[in-house]
Design a protein around this motif. Structure first.
Motif, short mmCIF file in Angstrom:
data_model
loop_
_atom_site.label_atom_id
_atom_site.label_comp_id
_atom_site.label_asym_id
_atom_site.label_seq_id
_atom_site.Cartn_x
_atom_site.Cartn_y
_atom_site.Cartn_z
N GLN A 118 21.51 91.09 -89.41
CA GLN A 118 19.96 91.99 -88.71
C GLN A 118 19.37 91.48 -87.59
OE1 GLN A 118 17.45 93.67 -91.77
NE2 GLN A 118 18.97 94.90 -93.30
N GLU A 119 19.21 89.97 -88.54
CA GLU A 119 18.53 89.19 -87.17
C GLU A 119 19.37 89.36 -85.86
OE1 GLU A 119 15.49 86.04 -90.23
OE2 GLU A 119 17.71 85.54 -89.49
N ALA A 120 20.31 89.03 -85.89
CA ALA A 120 20.89 88.49 -84.88
C ALA A 120 21.24 90.12 -84.48
CB ALA A 120 22.69 88.29 -85.30
N ARG A 121 20.72 90.90 -84.83
CA ARG A 121 20.86 92.14 -84.13
C ARG A 121 19.89 91.95 -83.37
NH1 ARG A 121 24.27 94.15 -88.25
NH2 ARG A 121 22.42 94.76 -89.07
N ARG A 122 18.23 91.96 -84.04
CA ARG A 122 17.40 92.25 -83.17
C ARG A 122 17.02 91.09 -82.13
NH1 ARG A 122 12.54 93.90 -81.58
NH2 ARG A 122 10.93 93.06 -81.91
N GLY A 123 17.91 89.86 -82.74
CA GLY A 123 18.44 89.30 -81.31
C GLY A 123 18.79 89.74 -79.82
N GLY A 124 19.79 90.64 -79.88
CA GLY A 124 20.81 91.31 -79.17
C GLY A 124 19.74 92.54 -78.52
N GLU A 125 18.92 93.24 -79.17
CA GLU A 125 18.23 93.80 -78.81
C GLU A 125 16.97 93.38 -78.01
OE1 GLU A 125 18.26 96.78 -82.80
OE2 GLU A 125 16.44 95.41 -82.12
N LEU A 126 16.21 92.16 -78.31
CA LEU A 126 15.70 91.46 -77.48
C LEU A 126 16.51 90.43 -76.52
CD1 LEU A 126 13.66 89.10 -80.95
CD2 LEU A 126 12.40 90.94 -78.82
N LEU A 127 17.63 90.60 -76.32
CA LEU A 127 17.64 89.85 -75.02
C LEU A 127 17.87 91.15 -73.91
CD1 LEU A 127 20.80 87.70 -76.23
CD2 LEU A 127 18.99 86.73 -75.18
N ALA A 128 18.36 92.01 -74.18
CA ALA A 128 18.68 93.41 -73.91
C ALA A 128 17.63 94.08 -73.37
CB ALA A 128 19.37 94.85 -74.32
N GLU A 129 16.51 94.04 -73.73
CA GLU A 129 15.03 94.93 -73.47
C GLU A 129 14.36 93.92 -72.13
OE1 GLU A 129 12.65 94.23 -76.91
OE2 GLU A 129 13.77 95.74 -78.52
N ALA A 130 14.71 92.60 -72.71
CA ALA A 130 14.54 91.42 -71.51
C ALA A 130 15.13 91.11 -70.53
CB ALA A 130 13.85 90.50 -71.82
N GLY A 131 16.17 91.82 -70.45
CA GLY A 131 17.23 92.19 -68.89
C GLY A 131 17.59 91.23 -69.13
N LEU A 132 17.59 89.92 -69.83
CA LEU A 132 18.49 88.26 -70.15
C LEU A 132 19.73 88.70 -70.27
CD1 LEU A 132 15.72 85.89 -72.18
CD2 LEU A 132 17.16 85.99 -69.11
N LEU A 133 20.63 89.07 -69.26
CA LEU A 133 22.11 88.78 -70.06
C LEU A 133 23.37 88.21 -69.92
CD1 LEU A 133 22.23 92.71 -68.00
CD2 LEU A 133 21.42 91.96 -70.77
N PRO A 134 23.43 87.61 -70.61
CA PRO A 134 23.93 85.45 -69.99
C PRO A 134 25.52 86.00 -69.50
CG PRO A 134 24.10 86.19 -72.91
CD PRO A 134 22.95 88.11 -72.17
N ASP A 135 25.65 84.90 -68.92
CA ASP A 135 27.02 85.23 -68.19
C ASP A 135 28.05 84.37 -69.61
OD1 ASP A 135 26.32 86.39 -65.45
OD2 ASP A 135 25.36 84.48 -65.51
N VAL A 136 27.64 83.52 -69.73
CA VAL A 136 28.60 82.38 -70.63
C VAL A 136 27.59 82.12 -72.10
CG1 VAL A 136 27.68 80.29 -69.70
CG2 VAL A 136 29.56 80.18 -70.64
N VAL A 137 28.78 82.15 -73.02
CA VAL A 137 27.62 81.48 -74.60
C VAL A 137 29.01 80.37 -74.33
CG1 VAL A 137 28.93 83.30 -76.21
CG2 VAL A 137 27.31 82.38 -76.94
N HIS A 138 27.56 79.50 -74.92
CA HIS A 138 28.14 78.27 -75.86
C HIS A 138 27.57 77.73 -77.61
CE1 HIS A 138 29.05 76.06 -72.30
NE2 HIS A 138 28.67 77.22 -71.24
#
Ligand code: DG2
Length: 248
Positions: free
Chosen positions: A36-56
């Motif tokens: 659930q926390e990970a889903r919330r983390g994804g929502e926060l990224l989307a809401e902030a418009g912080l869209l990763p181009d690469v993940v480490h």
């Protein structure tokens, strides 16, 4: 040129975080709450418009699953991914698999906090071949004699920084938004470096699970927002206090 944005993400709650066990390199999954926390983390990224181009990520499934879930929610499941053992959690030595509360009661507050938060006192080394050791784990075969048997935060800084310099910094210099999904102590090591936190001050810094932490860096890789910016500051403050008081 403008540097890309760095987003740090500690994995959501793991089953061993929930059971209050020292984890380190033991490869435990996320708990339901952690998912659930990970889903919330994804929502926060989307809401902030912080869209990763690469993940480490590290090589541990709690970080890998967190990144997968968060990126899926943010519709960025398709981006380039790189993984490295150098982003792994601090190896917790002989404490791996031990209960934090029992360890506190057995060894006392001072020793317990020395092992958890001192910069340069590692826990006792793990016994090779024992239940929670990684010496037979194929994913670390390339490390050979370098495979840690225990680590303090100083050791984590030393093995994490080469990956930061060689793999993450070039992505930032290329203007990419970078998501770095890792762990309580591997992220403390990176934050110590970025913010120039002293060996003693770092003891008081705790990173909550599942809440993205944004860093804006200048051309010298110094944060223009020292300490970073949590995408949900109120939740981050509460959760960091809970990490600090673990074992009690
Ligand atoms: C925790 C951190 O690591 O524990 O290894 O037990 O972030 O992978 O859950 P993580 C562990 P503390 O150092 O906060 O006790």
């Amino acid at each position: 040129a403008e540097l890309g944005t760095l987003v740090l993400l500690r994995h959501g709650q793991s089953t061993w975080n929930a059971e209050n066990l020292f984890t380190g390199w033991v490869d435990v999954p996320l708990s339901k709450l952690g998912e659930q926390e990970a889903r919330r983390g994804g929502e926060l990224l989307a809401e902030a418009g912080l869209l990763p181009d690469v993940v480490h990520t590290s090589l541990l499934r709690r970080a890998i699953s967190t990144a997968n879930i968060a990126l899926d929610v943010a519709d960025r499941h398709w981006i380039e991914v790189r993984r490295d053992w150098r982003l792994n959690e601090r190896h917790y030595g002989a404490l791996q698999g031990k209960n934090k509360k029992q360890t506190l009661e057995q060894f006392g507050e001072e020793q317990f906090m020395l092992w958890r938060r001192s910069y340069d006192t590692p826990p006792p080394p793990i016994e090779p071949g024992s239940e929670f050791s990684q010496d037979a784990d194929v994913r670390y075969a390339e490390l050979g004699a370098e495979l840690p048997m225990t680590e303090c935060l100083k050791d984590v800084v030393a093995r994490m920084l080469p990956y930061w310099e060689s793999s993450v910094v070039p992505d930032l210099r290329a203007g990419r938004t970078v998501l770095l999904a890792a762990h309580g102590n591997s992220l403390r090591a990176l934050v110590k470096h970025l913010d120039g936190i002293s060996d003693t001050e770092i003891a008081g810094l705790n990173i909550p699970t599942g809440i993205p932490l944004r860093y804006d860096l200048d051309a010298d890789l110094k944060p223009t927002n020292p300490g970073g910016t949590y995408l949900d500051p109120a939740a981050a403050e509460e959760a960091a206090a809970a990490v600090a008081s673990q074992g009690r």
